[in-house]
Structures are given as C-alpha cells and as structure tokens.
Design a protein around this motif. Structure first.
Motif, short mmCIF file in Angstrom:
data_model
loop_
_atom_site.label_atom_id
_atom_site.label_comp_id
_atom_site.label_asym_id
_atom_site.label_seq_id
_atom_site.Cartn_x
_atom_site.Cartn_y
_atom_site.Cartn_z
N CYS A 41 0.92 -1.21 -0.06
CA CYS A 41 -0.04 -0.12 -0.08
C CYS A 41 0.87 1.27 0.01
O CYS A 41 0.67 2.13 -0.82
N ARG A 42 1.99 1.20 0.68
CA ARG A 42 2.71 2.69 0.93
C ARG A 42 3.71 2.63 -0.42
O ARG A 42 3.79 3.85 -0.84
N LEU A 43 3.89 1.62 -0.80
CA LEU A 43 4.91 1.51 -2.10
C LEU A 43 3.86 2.17 -3.22
O LEU A 43 4.41 2.81 -4.19
N GLU A 44 2.71 1.66 -3.34
CA GLU A 44 1.55 2.00 -4.33
C GLU A 44 1.43 3.60 -4.36
O GLU A 44 1.28 4.20 -5.27
N LYS A 45 1.04 3.97 -2.97
CA LYS A 45 0.83 5.32 -2.71
C LYS A 45 1.86 6.36 -3.26
O LYS A 45 1.97 7.35 -3.85
N ARG A 49 2.59 9.04 -6.48
CA ARG A 49 3.22 10.52 -6.44
C ARG A 49 4.16 10.63 -7.56
O ARG A 49 4.42 11.66 -8.25
N GLN A 50 5.16 9.61 -7.58
CA GLN A 50 6.34 9.75 -8.42
C GLN A 50 6.77 8.26 -8.79
O GLN A 50 7.09 7.32 -8.21
N LYS A 51 6.93 8.16 -10.30
CA LYS A 51 7.38 6.84 -10.79
C LYS A 51 9.05 6.63 -10.36
O LYS A 51 9.18 5.46 -10.55
N TYR A 52 9.63 7.54 -10.28
CA TYR A 52 11.12 7.20 -10.14
C TYR A 52 11.52 7.97 -8.75
O TYR A 52 11.07 9.03 -8.40
N LEU A 53 12.35 6.96 -8.03
CA LEU A 53 12.76 7.65 -6.47
C LEU A 53 14.49 7.88 -6.88
O LEU A 53 15.08 7.32 -7.28
N GLY A 54 14.64 8.92 -6.30
CA GLY A 54 16.28 9.50 -6.01
C GLY A 54 16.81 8.36 -4.76
O GLY A 54 16.04 7.73 -4.02
N PHE A 76 10.07 -0.98 -7.63
CA PHE A 76 9.82 0.48 -8.64
C PHE A 76 9.95 0.07 -10.09
O PHE A 76 9.25 0.51 -11.03
N GLN A 77 11.25 -0.75 -10.34
CA GLN A 77 11.27 -1.14 -11.79
C GLN A 77 10.20 -2.22 -12.18
O GLN A 77 9.54 -1.70 -13.48
N ASN A 78 9.86 -3.04 -11.45
CA ASN A 78 8.83 -4.02 -11.94
C ASN A 78 7.33 -3.21 -12.08
O ASN A 78 6.54 -3.57 -12.91
#
Length: 87
Positions: A41-45, A49-54, A76-78
């Motif tokens: 759930c947290r990953l999806e939320k 908001r953003q498709k890529y994480l720094g 995130f890649q998957n």
C-alpha cells in the motif's frame, strides 16, 4: 546401429540437469520477497506520486518499510514495467 533420435534428446536432458546442478553450486538466487499489504500500500501510494525515486528517497522509504534499498529499487522497476504493459 540405427538411432531413433531419442538418445540425442536424453543427452540434451543430461546437459540441462548438469547446468541446473551448476547453478545450485554457484550463486544462489535470492528468495522472493513477500511484501506485506501495508508495504505494498505504501509503495503504491509513493508510486502514484512519483514513478522514479532518488537515492535519498529510496533510502528513507526502505528504512520506513524495513526493506533493503535494492528491494525498493526492484519493486519500482517492476511496477513501471507493469504500468507500461497496462498502457
């Protein structure tokens, strides 16, 4: 001495099993991560908001979810690939 062709198939099978044994002696594959529903759930939320994480965002999320940075990166890649397939 005539051959039915089955001997070549069995030889190939032996090579395949030998290759599988070689993998088991080499590097072991990491077990698949079973994410909890809260983690997903947290990953999806976050993904909405953003498709890529720094790097710093990935580090913070990994610490908050008790996962490794590599697990976050892979998720995130998957997820981006899943989105691409859906579109």
């Amino acid at each position: 001495d005539e051959s039915s062709g089955y001997e070549s198939e069995s030889a190939g099978g032996e090579r395949a099993s030998a290759a599988a044994e070689g993998e088991s002696r080499g590097r072991q594959r990491r077990a698949r991560t079973a994410f909890t529903s809260e983690q997903v759930c947290r990953l999806e939320k976050t993904f909405q908001r953003q498709k890529y994480l720094g790097a710093s965002e990935r580090r913070k999320l990994a610490a908050a979810l008790h996962l490794s940075e590599i697990q976050i990166k892979t998720w995130f890649q998957n997820r981006r690939m899943k989105l691409k397939r859906q579109i």
